[in-house]
Design an enzyme around this catalytic site. Structure first.
Site, PDB file in Angstrom:
ATOM      1  N   THR A  82       0.670   6.891   3.109  1.00  0.00           N
ATOM      2  CA  THR A  82       1.184   7.403   4.263  1.00  0.00           C
ATOM      3  C   THR A  82       2.528   7.006   4.844  1.00  0.00           C
ATOM      4  O   THR A  82       3.306   7.753   5.603  1.00  0.00           O
ATOM      5  CB  THR A  82       0.100   7.363   5.607  1.00  0.00           C
ATOM      6  OG1 THR A  82       0.155   5.747   5.714  1.00  0.00           O
ATOM      7  CG2 THR A  82      -1.004   7.914   5.308  1.00  0.00           C
TER       8      THR A  82
ATOM      9  N   ASN B 260      -3.273  -1.579  -7.822  1.00  0.00           N
ATOM     10  CA  ASN B 260      -2.886  -2.460  -6.564  1.00  0.00           C
ATOM     11  C   ASN B 260      -3.418  -1.931  -5.393  1.00  0.00           C
ATOM     12  O   ASN B 260      -3.526  -2.705  -4.498  1.00  0.00           O
ATOM     13  CB  ASN B 260      -1.338  -2.807  -6.663  1.00  0.00           C
ATOM     14  CG  ASN B 260      -0.983  -3.311  -5.426  1.00  0.00           C
ATOM     15  OD1 ASN B 260      -1.093  -4.706  -5.122  1.00  0.00           O
ATOM     16  ND2 ASN B 260      -0.154  -2.629  -4.527  1.00  0.00           N
TER      17      ASN B 260
ATOM     18  N   SER C 124      -8.679 -10.238  -5.568  1.00  0.00           N
ATOM     19  CA  SER C 124      -8.472 -11.257  -4.391  1.00  0.00           C
ATOM     20  C   SER C 124      -9.340 -12.293  -4.587  1.00  0.00           C
ATOM     21  O   SER C 124     -10.351 -12.410  -5.097  1.00  0.00           O
ATOM     22  CB  SER C 124      -8.787 -10.409  -3.257  1.00  0.00           C
ATOM     23  OG  SER C 124      -8.992 -11.342  -2.120  1.00  0.00           O
TER      24      SER C 124
ATOM     25  N   TYR D 247     -13.961  -5.584   2.221  1.00  0.00           N
ATOM     26  CA  TYR D 247     -12.953  -5.970   1.315  1.00  0.00           C
ATOM     27  C   TYR D 247     -13.345  -6.919   0.297  1.00  0.00           C
ATOM     28  O   TYR D 247     -12.943  -6.661  -0.773  1.00  0.00           O
ATOM     29  CB  TYR D 247     -11.788  -6.314   2.274  1.00  0.00           C
ATOM     30  CG  TYR D 247     -10.563  -6.921   1.383  1.00  0.00           C
ATOM     31  CD1 TYR D 247      -9.653  -5.913   1.025  1.00  0.00           C
ATOM     32  CD2 TYR D 247     -10.525  -7.998   0.869  1.00  0.00           C
ATOM     33  CE1 TYR D 247      -8.442  -5.922   0.415  1.00  0.00           C
ATOM     34  CE2 TYR D 247      -9.258  -8.315   0.286  1.00  0.00           C
ATOM     35  CZ  TYR D 247      -8.161  -7.363  -0.080  1.00  0.00           C
ATOM     36  OH  TYR D 247      -7.278  -7.640  -0.835  1.00  0.00           O
TER      37      TYR D 247
END
Length: 244
Positions: A38, A90, A140, A153
Site C-alpha cells: 500500500t 519477506n 522470527s 504473528y
C-alpha cells in the site's frame, strides 16, 4: 561472483529488512523485483534513491493478503522470466489486538500474508526455482520463543519455519536451497512506536542489550545465499534473546 543477468524477487522489498536486502542484491548486480502492498511513497523513495541501479529494479504493487493479487503476480512473472535465481520471502503482517479480540478474519490475514502467499508463490513458480536457486524466508524469534504481543504473528512465523524445512525435500536433488533467517528485534519502522519502557524490557532479555541493525540481518541473508551447503537451516539472529 558475477550476478549479471540473475533475477531476484524480494517480497515486501520497499521497507525495513526487505529494503536492506533489495539494496544489497542491487549492489551485487542482480535484477531485483520487489513487491509492496500500500505504501506508494516508500516505493517511489527507493526508486529515486538507487540511482543508475533503477534500471535493474522492478517494483510491483501486490496485496499479499489478497489471493487473486498473489496469483496475478505469479502469472506476470511466468510470462516474463524463465528462471528466478533468488527468492526472499519477506512480506509480513501482524495484528496487535488482544488475542481474545481478534476475529477469524484478522488471524487469517496474518497467516495469508506471511505464510500462504509465499507458499503460493513458490508452488506457482516451482519450475523457475527448481534449478540451483536460493530461497530465504524471513522468519522470527517469535516463532521460537513466545511473546505476548501477537499470537497470530508467532504462529504464522512458526509455520513459515516449518514450510521452509519441509520444502527442502521438495527441492531435493534440484540444487535449490531453502533456509530461514530468524531475527529478534530489529531497528525497523515496526519498532518505532515502542516506548522506552518496552525497549528496556526487551533489552533486559537480550544478551546483546540492544536491537539488531538491518545490516546485521542482511548479513545473515547473505550467508545463506553465499554458502550452497547451508540448506534447511533456521539461522537465529537475535543477539541472544531469552538468554538472560
Amino acid at each position: 561472483m558475477d550476478n549479471q543477468g540473475k533475477i531476484a524477487i524480494v517480497t515486501g522489498g520497499t521497507k525495513g529488512i526487505g529494503r536492506g536486502v533489495t539494496m544489497e542484491l542491487l549492489r551485487k548486480g542482480f535484477f531485483v523485483i520487489i513487491t509492496y502492498s500500500t505504501d506508494t511513497a516508500a516505493a517511489e523513495e527507493i526508486r529515486s534513491q538507487v540511482g543508475d541501479m533503477h534500471k535493474r529494479l522492478s517494483i510491483m504493487k501486490v496485496n499479499h493478503s489478497c489471493k487473486n493479487d498473489v496469483y496475478s503476480f505469479c502469472q506476470q512473472i511466468k510470462e516474463v522470466y524463465s528462471k528466478i535465481d533468488v527468492l526472499i520471502c519477506n512480506a509480513g503482517h501482524t495484528n496487535r489486538k488482544p488475542y481474545t479480540d481478534q476475529s477469524d478474519e484478522e488471524f487469517e490475514q496474518v497467516m495469508q500474508v506471511s505464510l500462504f502467499s509465499h507458499n503460493t508463490i513458490i508452488r506457482e513458480l516451482f519450475p523457475l526455482l527448481s534449478s540451483s536457486s536460493q530461497i530465504v524466508f524471513i522468519g522470527s524469534m517469535m516463532a521460537i520463543y513466545p511473546h505476548a504481543v501477537s499470537v497470530a504473528y508467532g504462529v504464522a512465523k512458526a509455520a513459515v519455519h516449518a514450510l521452509a524445512i519441509n520444502l527442502v525435500k521438495e527441492f531435493d536433488g534440484l540444487g535449490t536451497t531453502v533456509n530461514v533467517v530468524a531475527p529478534g528485534f530489529v531497528e525497523t519502522e515496526w519498532q518505532e512506536g515502542k516506548s522506552a519502557e518496552i525497549r528496556e524490557s526487551i533489552y533486559s532479555k537480550t544478551a546483546a542489550g540492544r536491537f539488531a541493525t538491518i545490516e546485521e540481518i542482511v548479513s545473515a541473508v547473505n550467508f545463506c545465499l553465499s554458502n550452497s551447503f547451508v540448506n534447511g537451516s533456521v539461522v537465529e539472529v537475535s543477539g541472544g534473546y531469552n538468554f538472560k
